[in-house]
Design a protein around this motif. Structure first.
Motif, PDB file in Angstrom:
ATOM      1  N   VAL A   1      20.914 -47.669  39.557  1.00  0.00           N
ATOM      2  CA  VAL A   1      20.113 -47.758  38.331  1.00  0.00           C
ATOM      3  C   VAL A   1      20.981 -47.515  37.099  1.00  0.00           C
ATOM      4  O   VAL A   1      20.860 -48.218  36.078  1.00  0.00           O
ATOM      5  CB  VAL A   1      18.939 -46.759  38.388  1.00  0.00           C
ATOM      6  CG1 VAL A   1      18.221 -46.699  37.041  1.00  0.00           C
ATOM      7  CG2 VAL A   1      17.957 -47.150  39.484  1.00  0.00           C
ATOM      8  N   SER A   2      21.885 -46.530  37.176  1.00  0.00           N
ATOM      9  CA  SER A   2      22.768 -46.245  36.035  1.00  0.00           C
ATOM     10  C   SER A   2      23.678 -47.430  35.738  1.00  0.00           C
ATOM     11  O   SER A   2      23.876 -47.807  34.569  1.00  0.00           O
ATOM     12  CB  SER A   2      23.608 -44.994  36.325  1.00  0.00           C
ATOM     13  OG  SER A   2      22.786 -43.873  36.540  1.00  0.00           O
ATOM     14  N   TYR A   3      24.239 -48.028  36.795  1.00  0.00           N
ATOM     15  CA  TYR A   3      25.123 -49.181  36.621  1.00  0.00           C
ATOM     16  C   TYR A   3      24.353 -50.360  36.020  1.00  0.00           C
ATOM     17  O   TYR A   3      24.857 -51.078  35.146  1.00  0.00           O
ATOM     18  CB  TYR A   3      25.717 -49.564  37.974  1.00  0.00           C
ATOM     19  CG  TYR A   3      26.806 -50.607  37.904  1.00  0.00           C
ATOM     20  CD1 TYR A   3      28.100 -50.266  37.521  1.00  0.00           C
ATOM     21  CD2 TYR A   3      26.541 -51.937  38.224  1.00  0.00           C
ATOM     22  CE1 TYR A   3      29.102 -51.220  37.456  1.00  0.00           C
ATOM     23  CE2 TYR A   3      27.534 -52.901  38.164  1.00  0.00           C
ATOM     24  CZ  TYR A   3      28.814 -52.537  37.778  1.00  0.00           C
ATOM     25  OH  TYR A   3      29.796 -53.485  37.713  1.00  0.00           O
TER      26      TYR A   3
ATOM     27  N   THR B   1      18.817 -40.952  47.131  1.00  0.00           N
ATOM     28  CA  THR B   1      18.753 -40.568  45.716  1.00  0.00           C
ATOM     29  C   THR B   1      20.073 -40.846  45.008  1.00  0.00           C
ATOM     30  O   THR B   1      20.099 -41.378  43.889  1.00  0.00           O
ATOM     31  CB  THR B   1      18.400 -39.077  45.592  1.00  0.00           C
ATOM     32  OG1 THR B   1      17.138 -38.831  46.229  1.00  0.00           O
ATOM     33  CG2 THR B   1      18.319 -38.664  44.131  1.00  0.00           C
ATOM     34  N   LEU B   2      21.187 -40.491  45.671  1.00  0.00           N
ATOM     35  CA  LEU B   2      22.507 -40.719  45.078  1.00  0.00           C
ATOM     36  C   LEU B   2      22.760 -42.208  44.845  1.00  0.00           C
ATOM     37  O   LEU B   2      23.192 -42.621  43.758  1.00  0.00           O
ATOM     38  CB  LEU B   2      23.591 -40.132  45.979  1.00  0.00           C
ATOM     39  CG  LEU B   2      25.039 -40.341  45.526  1.00  0.00           C
ATOM     40  CD1 LEU B   2      25.265 -39.680  44.169  1.00  0.00           C
ATOM     41  CD2 LEU B   2      26.012 -39.793  46.565  1.00  0.00           C
TER      42      LEU B   2
ATOM     43  N   GLY C   1      20.530 -44.555  44.616  1.00  0.00           N
ATOM     44  CA  GLY C   1      19.594 -45.035  43.601  1.00  0.00           C
ATOM     45  C   GLY C   1      20.042 -44.705  42.193  1.00  0.00           C
ATOM     46  O   GLY C   1      19.956 -45.545  41.284  1.00  0.00           O
ATOM     47  N   VAL C   2      20.542 -43.479  41.990  1.00  0.00           N
ATOM     48  CA  VAL C   2      21.019 -43.077  40.664  1.00  0.00           C
ATOM     49  C   VAL C   2      22.204 -43.933  40.235  1.00  0.00           C
ATOM     50  O   VAL C   2      22.286 -44.395  39.081  1.00  0.00           O
ATOM     51  CB  VAL C   2      21.395 -41.579  40.664  1.00  0.00           C
ATOM     52  CG1 VAL C   2      22.146 -41.212  39.384  1.00  0.00           C
ATOM     53  CG2 VAL C   2      20.155 -40.718  40.810  1.00  0.00           C
ATOM     54  N   VAL C   3      23.150 -44.176  41.164  1.00  0.00           N
ATOM     55  CA  VAL C   3      24.324 -44.991  40.837  1.00  0.00           C
ATOM     56  C   VAL C   3      23.919 -46.419  40.490  1.00  0.00           C
ATOM     57  O   VAL C   3      24.371 -46.992  39.485  1.00  0.00           O
ATOM     58  CB  VAL C   3      25.325 -44.980  42.014  1.00  0.00           C
ATOM     59  CG1 VAL C   3      26.443 -45.993  41.768  1.00  0.00           C
ATOM     60  CG2 VAL C   3      25.905 -43.589  42.206  1.00  0.00           C
TER      61      VAL C   3
END
Length: 273
Positions: free
Chosen positions: A41-43, A34-35, A37-39
Motif C-alpha cells: 500500500v505504501s509503495y 500486515t507487513l 500489506g503495509v509495504v
C-alpha cells in the motif's frame, strides 16, 4: 503408581499444545500479511503521488505494452518487477514449509520415548445425546473427562449410533465420531480448570444439549481420583481401541469399533468423581 504419572510433570519444551500451535500460525500469518500489506500500500501510494497528473506532459515515461513483460524498459523497471516476483515466491514457499512442519506435528502429536511413556489414552463414545469416556482401567464417566495437567492425552473417538463430532474449542480439539470407526486426536492442557465440549455434527433433536466438559486436574489430584475410581469398578473393564484392531487405516486414521451392548445403559454406569 501409574507409569504415565510417575514421570516428571513438566511438559518438555519441544511439546506444545495444539492451541499454542494454531495461535502461533495465526499470529505469524497476521504479522506477515500486515507487513506485506503495509509495504504494498505504501509503495502504491508513493507512486500515485509521484505520477499524479500535474498538467504537464510526462517526459521519459514508457508505458508497458498490454500482454508483454517490460523487460526492455529502462530505469530498472524490469528488475523491480522480477524482484517483486522473487520476494513473493520466497515468502509463499517459506510460509508453506513452516505451516507444513507445524501441522505435521499437530497430526502426529509429541513423539519420543518420554512422550510414549506419558501418553494417556481414553476412548470417547458419542451416544444420543451424551458423551461417554472409557479409561484403560475400566472406569467409565459420562459427560466429564478427567485428565491430568500437562500430560499428553490421546483420544480414540467413535459413536454407538449416528454421526457425532467431538470438539473442545479452547483446546483446539475436534474429531468425528463415526459408528464403526475410530478418529484419533490428542491434546495437552497446561492449565487446570474446566473446558467445554460440544457436538459439532447435527445428530438429532437433542443435538444442542449434547455437551460435556474436560476437567483438568493437578497430577496428585488426578492420581488420587484415578486410583479411587478404578478401585470402585465392579464391571468388566471396557475394552480399549487397541483390543479391537484399532490400527489406523491409510485413508482417515480409523480402526474398527467394538460392540458396546446397550449403549444408553452402559453410559450411565460411569463412576462419579
Amino acid at each position: 503408581m501409574f507409569e504415565y504419572l510417575a514421570l516428571a510433570h513438566q511438559v518438555p519444551e519441544e511439546w506444545r499444545a495444539q492451541s499454542a500451535v494454531f495461535s502461533e500460525l495465526f499470529f505469524v500469518f497476521l504479522a506477515v500479511g500486515t507487513l506485506v500489506g503495509v509495504v504494498v500500500v505504501s509503495y502504491t501510494l508513493l507512486h500515485l503521488y509521484r505520477n499524479r497528473d500535474d498538467g504537464t506532459d510526462p517526459k521519459g515515461f514508457e508505458a508497458p505494452q498490454l500482454g508483454e513483460l517490460p523487460t526492455g524498459q529502462s530505469g530498472g523497471k524490469s528488475s523491480k518487477l522480477f524482484l517483486s516476483f522473487g520476494l513473493s515466491a520466497i515468502i509463499v514457499i517459506s510460509l508453506v514449509v513452516y505451516s507444513y512442519g507445524l501441522l505435521l506435528y499437530v497430526e502426529q502429536g509429541p513423539s519420543g520415548d518420554v512422550a510414549d511413556e506419558q501418553n494417556m489414552e481414553v476412548e470417547v463414545v458419542g451416544i444420543q445425546f451424551i458423551w461417554q469416556f472409557n479409561y484403560d482401567n475400566g472406569v467409565q464417566t459420562t459427560d466429564t473427562l478427567y485428565v491430568p495437567q500437562g500430560e499428553v492425552v490421546r483420544l480414540a473417538v467413535t459413536s454407538d449410533d449416528v454421526w457425532h463430532n467431538f470438539g473442545a474449542p479452547e483446546l483446539r480439539v475436534k474429531a468425528d465420531a463415526i459408528p464403526g470407526e475410530y478418529s484419533h486426536t490428542w491434546f495437552i492442557a497446561n492449565e487446570t480448570g474446566t473446558y467445554d465440549v460440544k457436538c459439532y455434527e447435527l445428530c438429532g433433536s437433542g443435538h444442542s444439549q449434547m455437551t460435556a466438559e474436560i476437567n483438568v486436574m493437578e497430577e496428585e489430584e488426578f492420581d488420587e481420583w484415578y486410583e479411587k475410581a478404578g478401585a470402585n469398578v465392579t464391571e468388566t473393564p471396557t475394552p480399549t481401541p487397541d483390543d479391537h484392531g484399532g490400527d489406523e487405516d491409510e485413508g482417515g486414521g480409523h480402526g474398527s469399533q467394538p460392540a458396546h451392548g446397550d449403549a444408553a445403559t452402559n453410559a450411565r454406569m460411569g463412576v462419579a468423581a
